[in-house]
Motif scaffolding. Structure first.
Motif, mmCIF file in Angstrom:
data_model
loop_
_atom_site.group_PDB
_atom_site.id
_atom_site.type_symbol
_atom_site.label_atom_id
_atom_site.label_comp_id
_atom_site.label_asym_id
_atom_site.label_seq_id
_atom_site.Cartn_x
_atom_site.Cartn_y
_atom_site.Cartn_z
ATOM 1 N N CYS A 1 -0.798 7.027 3.274
ATOM 2 C CA CYS A 1 -2.011 7.848 3.258
ATOM 3 C C CYS A 1 -2.004 8.675 4.532
ATOM 4 O O CYS A 1 -2.277 8.164 5.609
ATOM 5 C CB CYS A 1 -3.251 6.972 3.208
ATOM 6 S SG CYS A 1 -4.774 7.921 3.154
ATOM 7 N N SER B 1 -4.385 2.493 -0.197
ATOM 8 C CA SER B 1 -3.783 2.790 1.099
ATOM 9 C C SER B 1 -4.785 2.398 2.177
ATOM 10 O O SER B 1 -5.960 2.173 1.891
ATOM 11 C CB SER B 1 -3.413 4.274 1.211
ATOM 12 O OG SER B 1 -4.550 5.077 0.987
ATOM 13 N N SER C 1 0.979 13.184 -0.059
ATOM 14 C CA SER C 1 2.298 12.599 0.159
ATOM 15 C C SER C 1 3.422 13.460 -0.401
ATOM 16 O O SER C 1 4.585 13.116 -0.260
ATOM 17 C CB SER C 1 2.369 11.196 -0.438
ATOM 18 O OG SER C 1 2.278 11.255 -1.835
ATOM 19 N N LEU D 1 0.831 -1.199 0.000
ATOM 20 C CA LEU D 1 0.000 0.000 0.000
ATOM 21 C C LEU D 1 0.865 1.248 0.000
ATOM 22 O O LEU D 1 1.978 1.249 0.512
ATOM 23 C CB LEU D 1 -0.920 0.007 1.226
ATOM 24 C CG LEU D 1 -1.914 -1.151 1.308
ATOM 25 C CD1 LEU D 1 -2.724 -1.058 2.592
ATOM 26 C CD2 LEU D 1 -2.833 -1.166 0.105
ATOM 27 N N PRO E 1 -0.864 3.155 10.131
ATOM 28 C CA PRO E 1 -0.903 2.898 8.687
ATOM 29 C C PRO E 1 -0.672 1.420 8.379
ATOM 30 O O PRO E 1 0.107 0.749 9.054
ATOM 31 C CB PRO E 1 0.254 3.735 8.137
ATOM 32 C CG PRO E 1 0.599 4.693 9.210
ATOM 33 C CD PRO E 1 0.212 4.060 10.503
#
Length: 184
Positions: free
Chosen positions: A8, A40, A97, A5, A19
């Motif tokens: 996020c 994500s 990001s 993933l 996460p």
């Protein structure tokens, strides 16, 4: 086969999820009529998981499988974006990001306040910041808005990115790593 993933980042200090690094190849909410590709995700309670799909939608408490059951529909947007990203033909970089366009130190107490110099290095990004003259619009107490310099503190917080940087004991940290009662 589980998939890796992407990060996020979330806003909010009281909502501090963990996460996720991997997820099943296909996921969907219990009420969905098609399978999606996960982009994500995060765990925000001991049994609750939220997943953001490649199509932009998200859901919590998802069902996950490695291969979709025969005859079930798959989201075309998710599948196309996932495959293109895997092939390298799609470059996907969510805005959250990316490094910020405005330095996170903007609005923080100015370390040059009441000093003879009005130019100083920003503690977060290292950019030389010059305070404007004190006027009725600017009191001189806070760092002015500026673009981040090359020394922006890497890497970002795994949960919040660059959203909640704070100066604590002469170093910059994410607010989720400190006791907010002391800083607020």
């Amino acid at each position: 086969m589980t998939v890796q993933l992407l990060p996020c980042y979330v806003r909010g200090i009281t909502f501090a999820p963990e996460p996720l690094d991997t997820a099943p190849s296909y996921v969907r909410s219990r009420d969905a009529n098609r399978w999606h590709r996960p982009r994500s995700g995060w765990r925000f309670a001991k049994d609750r998981v939220a997943i953001r799909y490649w199509c932009g939608a998200d859901a919590s408490d998802c069902l996950g499988v490695e291969e979709t059951p025969v005859g079930d529909d798959v989201c075309g947007t998710c599948e196309g974006r996932f495959q293109a990203q895997q092939d390298g033909t799609l470059v996907f970089t969510p805005r959250s990001s990316l490094p910020p366009r405005i330095c996170p130190a903007t609005g923080v107490q100015n370390p040059a306040w009441m000093r003879p110099t009005r130019s100083f290095p920003c503690l977060v990004c290292g950019e030389d910041v010059t305070a404007p003259p004190i006027s009725r619009y600017y009191s001189g107490r806070h760092i002015i808005r500026h673009k981040p310099g090359p020394g922006l503190i890497p890497p970002p917080c795994r949960v919040h990115g660059w959203f909640y940087l704070r100066l604590v004991d002469g170093r910059i940290v994410c607010a989720c790593t400190i006791d907010l009662g002391e800083v607020a």
